[in-house]
Design a protein around this motif. Structure first.
Motif, PDB file in Angstrom:
ATOM      1  N   SER A 271       5.351  -2.123   8.027  1.00 27.97           N
ATOM      2  CA  SER A 271       5.793  -0.890   7.368  1.00 27.97           C
ATOM      3  C   SER A 271       7.271  -0.631   7.607  1.00 27.97           C
ATOM      4  CB  SER A 271       4.975   0.301   7.868  1.00 27.97           C
ATOM      5  OG  SER A 271       3.610   0.141   7.545  1.00 27.97           O
ATOM      6  N   GLU A 272       7.723  -0.870   8.840  1.00 23.87           N
ATOM      7  CA  GLU A 272       9.130  -0.610   9.158  1.00 23.87           C
ATOM      8  C   GLU A 272      10.062  -1.665   8.575  1.00 23.87           C
ATOM      9  OE1 GLU A 272       9.465  -0.212  13.389  1.00 23.87           O
ATOM     10  OE2 GLU A 272       9.103   1.959  13.290  1.00 23.87           O
ATOM     11  N   ALA A 273       9.567  -2.909   8.439  1.00 22.92           N
ATOM     12  CA  ALA A 273      10.441  -4.009   8.023  1.00 22.92           C
ATOM     13  C   ALA A 273      10.566  -4.169   6.512  1.00 22.92           C
ATOM     14  CB  ALA A 273       9.936  -5.321   8.636  1.00 22.92           C
ATOM     15  N   THR A 274       9.695  -3.538   5.742  1.00 26.96           N
ATOM     16  CA  THR A 274       9.666  -3.823   4.301  1.00 26.96           C
ATOM     17  C   THR A 274      10.043  -2.632   3.423  1.00 26.96           C
ATOM     18  OG1 THR A 274       7.268  -3.453   4.411  1.00 26.96           O
ATOM     19  CG2 THR A 274       8.024  -5.736   4.418  1.00 26.96           C
ATOM     20  N   GLY A 275      10.691  -1.635   4.001  1.00 21.10           N
ATOM     21  CA  GLY A 275      11.276  -0.549   3.217  1.00 21.10           C
ATOM     22  C   GLY A 275      10.268   0.257   2.419  1.00 21.10           C
ATOM     23  N   ALA A 276      10.589   0.433   1.116  1.00 27.16           N
ATOM     24  CA  ALA A 276       9.797   1.310   0.261  1.00 27.16           C
ATOM     25  C   ALA A 276       8.355   0.836   0.118  1.00 27.16           C
ATOM     26  CB  ALA A 276      10.445   1.426  -1.116  1.00 27.16           C
ATOM     27  N   LEU A 277       8.151  -0.485   0.170  1.00 31.73           N
ATOM     28  CA  LEU A 277       6.797  -1.031   0.027  1.00 31.73           C
ATOM     29  C   LEU A 277       6.057  -1.129   1.361  1.00 31.73           C
ATOM     30  CD1 LEU A 277       7.463  -3.938  -2.516  1.00 31.73           C
ATOM     31  CD2 LEU A 277       6.320  -1.757  -2.966  1.00 31.73           C
ATOM     32  N   GLY A 279       4.590   0.977   3.451  1.00 34.38           N
ATOM     33  CA  GLY A 279       3.288   1.624   3.601  1.00 34.38           C
ATOM     34  C   GLY A 279       2.177   0.849   2.924  1.00 34.38           C
ATOM     35  N   THR A 280       2.449   0.396   1.687  1.00 28.59           N
ATOM     36  CA  THR A 280       1.439  -0.350   0.930  1.00 28.59           C
ATOM     37  C   THR A 280       1.142  -1.696   1.569  1.00 28.59           C
ATOM     38  OG1 THR A 280       2.161   0.712  -1.119  1.00 28.59           O
ATOM     39  CG2 THR A 280       0.892  -1.319  -1.334  1.00 28.59           C
ATOM     40  N   LEU A 281       2.208  -2.414   1.984  1.00 31.56           N
ATOM     41  CA  LEU A 281       2.013  -3.742   2.582  1.00 31.56           C
ATOM     42  C   LEU A 281       1.318  -3.639   3.941  1.00 31.56           C
ATOM     43  CD1 LEU A 281       5.431  -5.421   1.663  1.00 31.56           C
ATOM     44  CD2 LEU A 281       3.190  -5.848   0.630  1.00 31.56           C
ATOM     45  N   GLY A 282       1.692  -2.625   4.725  1.00 34.16           N
ATOM     46  CA  GLY A 282       1.043  -2.432   6.024  1.00 34.16           C
ATOM     47  C   GLY A 282      -0.429  -2.118   5.860  1.00 34.16           C
ATOM     48  N   TRP A 283      -0.738  -1.226   4.919  1.00 34.13           N
ATOM     49  CA  TRP A 283      -2.131  -0.887   4.641  1.00 34.13           C
ATOM     50  C   TRP A 283      -2.903  -2.108   4.150  1.00 34.13           C
ATOM     51  CZ3 TRP A 283      -4.838  -1.175   0.024  1.00 34.13           C
ATOM     52  CH2 TRP A 283      -6.100  -0.565   0.001  1.00 34.13           C
ATOM     53  N   SER A 284      -2.275  -2.932   3.318  1.00 33.43           N
ATOM     54  CA  SER A 284      -2.934  -4.137   2.792  1.00 33.43           C
ATOM     55  C   SER A 284      -3.271  -5.103   3.917  1.00 33.43           C
ATOM     56  CB  SER A 284      -2.034  -4.837   1.764  1.00 33.43           C
ATOM     57  OG  SER A 284      -1.778  -3.990   0.669  1.00 33.43           O
ATOM     58  N   PHE A 285      -2.356  -5.231   4.895  1.00 32.05           N
ATOM     59  CA  PHE A 285      -2.623  -6.107   6.040  1.00 32.05           C
ATOM     60  C   PHE A 285      -3.809  -5.589   6.846  1.00 32.05           C
ATOM     61  CE2 PHE A 285      -2.031  -7.005  10.579  1.00 32.05           C
ATOM     62  CZ  PHE A 285      -2.075  -8.398  10.559  1.00 32.05           C
ATOM     63  N   ASN A 286      -3.822  -4.277   7.103  1.00 36.66           N
ATOM     64  CA  ASN A 286      -4.933  -3.670   7.851  1.00 36.66           C
ATOM     65  C   ASN A 286      -6.247  -3.880   7.114  1.00 36.66           C
ATOM     66  OD1 ASN A 286      -6.836  -1.695   8.884  1.00 36.66           O
ATOM     67  ND2 ASN A 286      -5.115  -0.713   9.909  1.00 36.66           N
ATOM     68  N   THR A 287      -6.219  -3.692   5.792  1.00 34.56           N
ATOM     69  CA  THR A 287      -7.425  -3.854   4.981  1.00 34.56           C
ATOM     70  C   THR A 287      -7.921  -5.294   5.006  1.00 34.56           C
ATOM     71  OG1 THR A 287      -6.735  -2.072   3.510  1.00 34.56           O
ATOM     72  CG2 THR A 287      -8.355  -3.616   2.640  1.00 34.56           C
TER      73      THR A 287
END
Length: 316
Positions: A271-277, A279-287
């Protein structure tokens, strides 16, 4: 004196009315927060349910959705609500353990569907009503069992949101959540399963634009429902895995919180490393991690349950 007493009584009634209104406002606000918190699981519940209606004739779809919705309300109000409130008050350490049992069952259902699909063995696709009322009952009971797990997750999430309130306020808030969530989920499900019929009606209208919209709906809905079926299976694995991962190290268990901490740490880093995306990328990894855990645990249960009949057969 009589007039003074009457005025005092009216003042007391007004004060009680204000207090009641404030309490209702508190319950309404708490129920709204709790419903919002449980929104993620609501999406999963909405995705899971339509797959139980595959092969059902059009005239029986709404009747079956109604039966499942009534079963869902019973799940929430008669079983989950009293158990959750009592355990939260007297034995809070048991709540995560019960949730993990439910998460394991959900993971098993999802994994079983995946392995069934991969095996290439498919059951008869005749509509349930052509197979008889017993097949329809089986559809409804299976959907209600799955709903029990998803509803338990929803209600426990909601309970955590209102845990600072008194017992009766908690109960009132959760009753509101139960009805709102059930109406929302099964209202959307009913709309989804009848969308092709709506499209057919529109295609028969005089307006050419409305006709095109209707034909588009009729053409698209089988693909949409097929996609939802896949999403529903993934949702079982995802929610089941997440329940297991989150509750394995929860207060009251504390057995092994490393998986959740590891996944949460990487999710935060993404989430911190990928800017605007982020939140979505972090959530996708968790999912993804939750779904993998759900599939692995579910597959173990599938394997064990399939080995038991073999052992019984050899014993005989």
């Amino acid at each position: 004196m009589a007039i003074g007493g009457l005025i005092g009584l009216l003042d007391d009634i007004a004060a009680l009315a204000k207090l009641s209104a404030a309490s209702l406002d508190d319950v309404s606000a708490a129920a709204g927060r709790a419903t919002a918190k449980a929104a993620g699981v609501v999406v999963d519940d909405t995705a899971v349910t339509p797959q139980y209606l595959q092969g059902v004739t059009a005239e029986r779809e709404l009747a079956i959705v109604k039966q499942i919705a009534l079963g869902s309300i019973r799940n929430k109000l008669m079983f989950i609500l009293p158990v959750a409130l009592l355990l939260n008050h007297f034995l809070p350490a048991l709540l995560p353990i019960i949730l993990m049992v439910g998460g394991t069952y959900l993971a098993f259902e999802g994994a079983e569907k995946v392995w069934h699909k991969l095996s290439g063995k498919h059951e008869d696709d005749k509509p349930a009503v052509e197979k008889g009322p017993e097949a329809e009952k089986k559809i409804v009971s299976g959907a209600i069992r799955t709903d029990l797990i998803l509803s338990a997750e929803i209600m426990v999430i909601a309970l955590a949101t209102v845990s600072h309130q008194g017992f009766w306020s908690q109960m009132a808030s959760l009753v509101v959540v139960a009805f709102v969530i059930t109406i929302l989920v099964y209202g959307v499900v009913a709309l989804l399963v009848k969308m092709d019929d709506i499209g057919l009606k529109l295609a028969q209208q005089d307006n050419s634009g409305v006709q095109s919209l209707g034909r588009g709906l009729v053409t698209a809905m089988p693909k949409v429902l097929a996609t939802i079926s896949v999403v529903g299976t993934i949702a079982m694995l995802w929610v089941g895995g997440h329940i297991l991962m989150a509750n394995l190290g929860a207060d009251g268990t504390g057995w092994f919180n490393a998986p959740y901490e590891w996944v949460h740490h990487i999710e935060h880093g993404i989430s911190e490393a990928t800017g605007a995306l982020g939140g979505t990328l972090g959530w996708s990894f968790n999912t993804l991690c939750s779904a993998v855990i759900g599939f692995l645990v579910g597959s173990v249960v599938v394997g064990v349950l399939h080995l038991i009949p073999i052992k019984k057969a050899h014993a005989e």
